[in-house]
Scaffold this motif. Structure first.
Motif, short mmCIF file in Angstrom:
data_model
loop_
_atom_site.label_atom_id
_atom_site.label_comp_id
_atom_site.label_asym_id
_atom_site.label_seq_id
_atom_site.Cartn_x
_atom_site.Cartn_y
_atom_site.Cartn_z
N PHE A 263 -57.46 -13.19 41.69
CA PHE A 263 -58.19 -13.80 42.79
C PHE A 263 -57.21 -14.34 43.83
CE2 PHE A 263 -59.84 -17.68 44.76
CZ PHE A 263 -61.03 -17.23 45.31
N ARG A 264 -56.24 -15.09 43.33
CA ARG A 264 -55.29 -15.69 44.26
C ARG A 264 -54.48 -14.65 45.01
NH1 ARG A 264 -51.92 -21.11 42.70
NH2 ARG A 264 -51.24 -21.03 44.85
N SER A 265 -54.05 -13.63 44.28
CA SER A 265 -53.19 -12.67 44.97
C SER A 265 -54.00 -11.81 45.95
CB SER A 265 -52.41 -11.82 43.98
OG SER A 265 -53.30 -11.02 43.26
N ARG A 266 -55.25 -11.61 45.63
CA ARG A 266 -56.09 -10.86 46.58
C ARG A 266 -56.16 -11.61 47.91
NH1 ARG A 266 -61.31 -8.32 48.09
NH2 ARG A 266 -62.92 -9.89 47.99
N TYR A 267 -56.37 -12.89 47.82
CA TYR A 267 -56.47 -13.67 49.06
C TYR A 267 -55.11 -13.84 49.73
CZ TYR A 267 -61.41 -14.45 48.81
OH TYR A 267 -62.75 -14.24 48.83
N ARG A 268 -54.09 -13.98 48.88
CA ARG A 268 -52.77 -14.19 49.45
C ARG A 268 -52.24 -12.96 50.17
NH1 ARG A 268 -49.96 -17.37 44.96
NH2 ARG A 268 -50.36 -15.38 43.96
N SER A 269 -52.81 -11.80 49.85
CA SER A 269 -52.24 -10.58 50.39
C SER A 269 -52.74 -10.26 51.80
CB SER A 269 -52.56 -9.41 49.47
OG SER A 269 -53.94 -9.11 49.57
N VAL A 270 -53.65 -11.05 52.33
CA VAL A 270 -54.18 -10.67 53.64
C VAL A 270 -53.41 -11.31 54.79
CG1 VAL A 270 -56.50 -10.31 52.72
CG2 VAL A 270 -55.91 -12.53 53.73
N ASP A 271 -53.46 -10.68 55.94
CA ASP A 271 -52.82 -11.24 57.13
C ASP A 271 -53.77 -12.11 57.91
OD1 ASP A 271 -50.37 -9.91 56.70
OD2 ASP A 271 -51.34 -8.04 57.33
N VAL A 272 -55.05 -11.80 57.79
CA VAL A 272 -56.04 -12.58 58.51
C VAL A 272 -57.19 -12.89 57.55
CG1 VAL A 272 -57.70 -12.58 60.42
CG2 VAL A 272 -55.46 -11.48 60.71
N LEU A 273 -57.48 -14.15 57.35
CA LEU A 273 -58.63 -14.52 56.52
C LEU A 273 -59.73 -15.08 57.42
CD1 LEU A 273 -60.03 -15.00 53.78
CD2 LEU A 273 -58.97 -17.28 53.75
N LEU A 274 -60.90 -14.45 57.35
CA LEU A 274 -62.03 -14.89 58.16
C LEU A 274 -63.07 -15.51 57.24
CD1 LEU A 274 -62.20 -11.51 60.12
CD2 LEU A 274 -61.17 -13.65 60.94
N MET A 275 -63.22 -16.82 57.31
CA MET A 275 -64.09 -17.53 56.38
C MET A 275 -65.32 -18.03 57.14
SD MET A 275 -64.84 -19.10 53.54
CE MET A 275 -63.40 -18.91 52.53
N ASP A 276 -66.47 -17.44 56.82
CA ASP A 276 -67.67 -17.75 57.58
C ASP A 276 -68.51 -18.83 56.90
OD1 ASP A 276 -69.32 -17.46 59.74
OD2 ASP A 276 -70.07 -15.45 59.24
N ASP A 277 -69.00 -19.76 57.68
CA ASP A 277 -69.95 -20.79 57.20
C ASP A 277 -69.40 -21.62 56.06
OD1 ASP A 277 -72.04 -20.29 58.99
OD2 ASP A 277 -72.76 -18.59 57.80
N ILE A 278 -68.31 -22.27 56.32
CA ILE A 278 -67.66 -23.04 55.24
C ILE A 278 -68.54 -24.17 54.72
CG2 ILE A 278 -66.41 -24.70 56.69
CD1 ILE A 278 -64.02 -24.13 54.71
N GLN A 279 -69.56 -24.54 55.49
CA GLN A 279 -70.41 -25.65 55.04
C GLN A 279 -71.08 -25.37 53.69
OE1 GLN A 279 -71.11 -23.80 57.76
NE2 GLN A 279 -73.25 -23.19 57.77
N PHE A 280 -71.19 -24.09 53.32
CA PHE A 280 -71.84 -23.81 52.03
C PHE A 280 -70.97 -24.19 50.84
CE2 PHE A 280 -74.27 -20.78 54.76
CZ PHE A 280 -75.44 -21.51 54.71
N MET A 281 -69.71 -24.53 51.11
CA MET A 281 -68.88 -25.00 50.00
C MET A 281 -69.08 -26.49 49.76
SD MET A 281 -65.15 -23.39 50.17
CE MET A 281 -64.88 -21.76 50.77
N SER A 282 -69.91 -27.08 50.58
CA SER A 282 -70.14 -28.52 50.47
C SER A 282 -70.53 -28.91 49.04
CB SER A 282 -71.24 -28.89 51.46
OG SER A 282 -72.12 -29.80 50.88
N GLY A 283 -69.85 -29.91 48.51
CA GLY A 283 -70.19 -30.40 47.17
C GLY A 283 -69.56 -29.59 46.05
N LYS A 284 -68.94 -28.44 46.37
CA LYS A 284 -68.33 -27.64 45.30
C LYS A 284 -66.84 -27.96 45.27
CE LYS A 284 -71.87 -24.17 45.87
NZ LYS A 284 -72.34 -23.99 47.26
N GLU A 285 -66.53 -29.02 44.57
CA GLU A 285 -65.18 -29.55 44.68
C GLU A 285 -64.10 -28.60 44.20
OE1 GLU A 285 -65.11 -33.54 43.06
OE2 GLU A 285 -66.75 -33.96 44.47
N GLN A 286 -64.41 -27.94 43.09
CA GLN A 286 -63.39 -27.06 42.53
C GLN A 286 -63.13 -25.88 43.47
OE1 GLN A 286 -64.32 -25.76 38.56
NE2 GLN A 286 -62.17 -25.26 38.14
N THR A 287 -64.21 -25.39 44.07
CA THR A 287 -64.05 -24.28 45.02
C THR A 287 -63.27 -24.73 46.24
OG1 THR A 287 -66.21 -23.50 44.30
CG2 THR A 287 -65.29 -22.48 46.24
N LEU A 288 -63.58 -25.93 46.72
CA LEU A 288 -62.86 -26.45 47.88
C LEU A 288 -61.37 -26.61 47.55
CD1 LEU A 288 -65.44 -29.02 49.23
CD2 LEU A 288 -64.42 -27.18 50.57
#
Ligand code: ADP
Ligand code: MG
Length: 454
Positions: free
Chosen positions: A203-228
């Motif tokens: 998981f980590r390396s998949r995300y680390r391998s990108v040059d541009v990360l586009l994260m849409d609607d971050i508000q849905f992570m609200s309350g998910k502490e481990q994910t944040l």
């Protein structure tokens, strides 16, 4: 309504009407994942070509819903048509030198999201309400990691955040930049899966391998502490190596209560921009662009009329316009200010139909929804028949003000719960289903003409 021309615009509007029907007939997730981002490209006497974003989608649609799609399109076109799916877009991830597609598929990563073919920088109408976000998005797309990092865009719903992220994604594809577009829900799901399947390293390396990360609607992570927390590390990995991060949200990081300070402060390292509600001129320009894209002929008065009345989100504005186009198609009339007034304002609601006998409502429904009388009052459960029946329930209630028991009787002895459910279902779908709304409006119009003649 037969197909008189082979033009693009017929294909587009027919497909929009078909999508409206299909939306009612398939599960929401199916619609969102496979159908929403498709477009009618061309139509001949025998077949219709529908553009899809990728081979996955084409294959899925062919295998799973081909018959339904063909039936729906044929019904709208009023003639039998084959349907062909044509792949329009290219792949979602920019070329990733290390990770082969197969690898990505093996590690139970959800199918990647392909940029919507409609969402480009060119198709984004720029005005004072969104120009800063637009310019920043363009800067980021042309020199990722160079200027604003992260770029944080926030606004209310339907104002163009996702559009801009997809435009950046598209530009990455064109320039062979390795990018990843995810909604925060996807990120959360993948994160949880990686914990469950003990693949956090992948998981980590998949995300680390990108040059541009586009994260849409971050508000849905609200309350998910481990994910944040997971996102915090991802963010750091990328930011430390000058990779670009773009984030969207429904509000500014300064007012997001669930953010830990360390993440909040990181979000303010780059540029924070917002998108406001577009002004009238921008709304008109958006509608003009949409009309051009759909290749429909609309006079400016009609566009202005719509733009003056739909002020909230661009999504609502487009919805109103789609309804107008569907209405014009159903009634075979040009798109004029009068038709717009008619479609938007529901002048028919204020009218008195009460002198009409119920069988007139049934006859009108039978004509507009193309079902015969026996079927309408019968109990066949095919979806389009059910919708026609429910539309009749709805209209008997709204226009003739019949009681639920009376409605059940008129419709061949349906029980109370069925009638209530039917009325609710139509009411709920009217907001989102432009084609259905147009059908109901046309039926009402027909009823109104009849009651005037009495
Ligand atoms: P958000 O992500 O902010 O909720 P979207 O990006 O999904 O909004 O936009 C909703 C719809 O409005 C999309 O179809 C999008 O293409 C359209 N839209 C929004 N802003 C503009 C604009 N400035 N020009 C053209 N279309 C726009
Ligand atoms: Mg969005």
């Amino acid at each position: 309504m037969g197909l008189s021309s082979t033009g693009h615009s017929t294909a587009k509007t027919t497909w929009i009407a078909a999508l409206g029907e299909l939306e009612l007939q398939v599960p929401r997730s199916t619609y969102e994942t496979w159908l929403k981002d498709t477009v009618g490209l061309s139509v001949t006497d025998q077949s219709m070509v529908v553009g899809v974003p990728n081979a996955f989608t084409a294959e899925w649609l062919e295998k799973r819903v081909y018959h339904l799609v063909r039936k729906t399109v044929s019904k709208i076109a009023d003639q039998p048509l084959e349907v062909k799916f044509l792949i329009e877009g290219s792949s979602q991830r920019g070329p990733a030198p290390n990770a082969s597609t197969n690898h990505a598929l093996k590690t139970s990563v959800p199918a990647p999201c392909i940029p919507n073919h409609r969402y480009s920088f060119d198709s984004f109408v720029v005005g004072p309400s969104n120009s800063l976000s637009y310019t920043a998005a363009q800067a980021v797309a042309s020199s990722p990691g160079q200027y604003y990092n992260p770029l944080f865009i926030y606004s209310g719903v339907g104002l163009g955040k996702t559009h801009l992220l997809h435009a950046i994604a598209r530009s990455c594809i064109e320039r062979s930049i390795n990018y990843l577009y995810v909604t925060s829900e996807q990120f959360t799901n993948e994160f949880i899966t990686s914990i469950r399947e003990r693949t956090t390293e992948e998981f980590r390396s998949r995300y680390r391998s990108v040059d541009v990360l586009l994260m849409d609607d971050i508000q849905f992570m609200s309350g998910k502490e481990q994910t944040l927390e997971g996102f915090f590390h991802t963010f750091n990995d990328l930011h430390n190596t000058n990779r670009q991060v773009v984030i969207t949200s429904d509000q500014s990081p300064n007012t997001m209560p669930y953010l830990e300070d360390r993440l909040r402060s990181r979000f303010t390292w780059g540029l924070i921009t917002d998108i406001q509600y577009p002004a009238l001129e921008t709304r008109i320009a958006i509608l003009q662009a949409r009309a051009k894209e759909m290749q429909v002929c609309v006079n400016n008065e009609a566009l202005t009329y719509v733009a003056e009345r739909v002020r909230n989100s661009v999504r609502d504005l487009e919805g109103a316009f789609n309804r107008l186009v569907a209405m014009a198609q159903l009634t075979n009339s040009p798109i004029t200010r009068d038709l717009a007034a008619h479609t938007l304002q529901h002048p028919t609601d204020a009218q008195d139909y009460s002198s009409l006998p119920p069988d007139k409502v049934l006859t009108a429904v039978e004509r507009v929804f193309k079902v015969d009388h026996a079927t309408l009052i019968g109990s066949k459960r095919q979806k389009e028949l059910v919708i026609a029946r429910q539309a009749a329930m709805y209209l008997l209630r709204k226009c003739l003000k019949l009681t639920v028991t009376q409605i059940g009787r008129v419709l061949g002895g349906k029980n109370h719960a069925t009638v209530i459910y039917g009325i609710k279902r139509i009411t709920a779908n009217l907001d989102t289903n432009d084609a259905l709304r147009a059908q109901i409006e046309v039926t009402k119009e027909e009823l109104l003409n009849q009651s005037r003649q009495r």
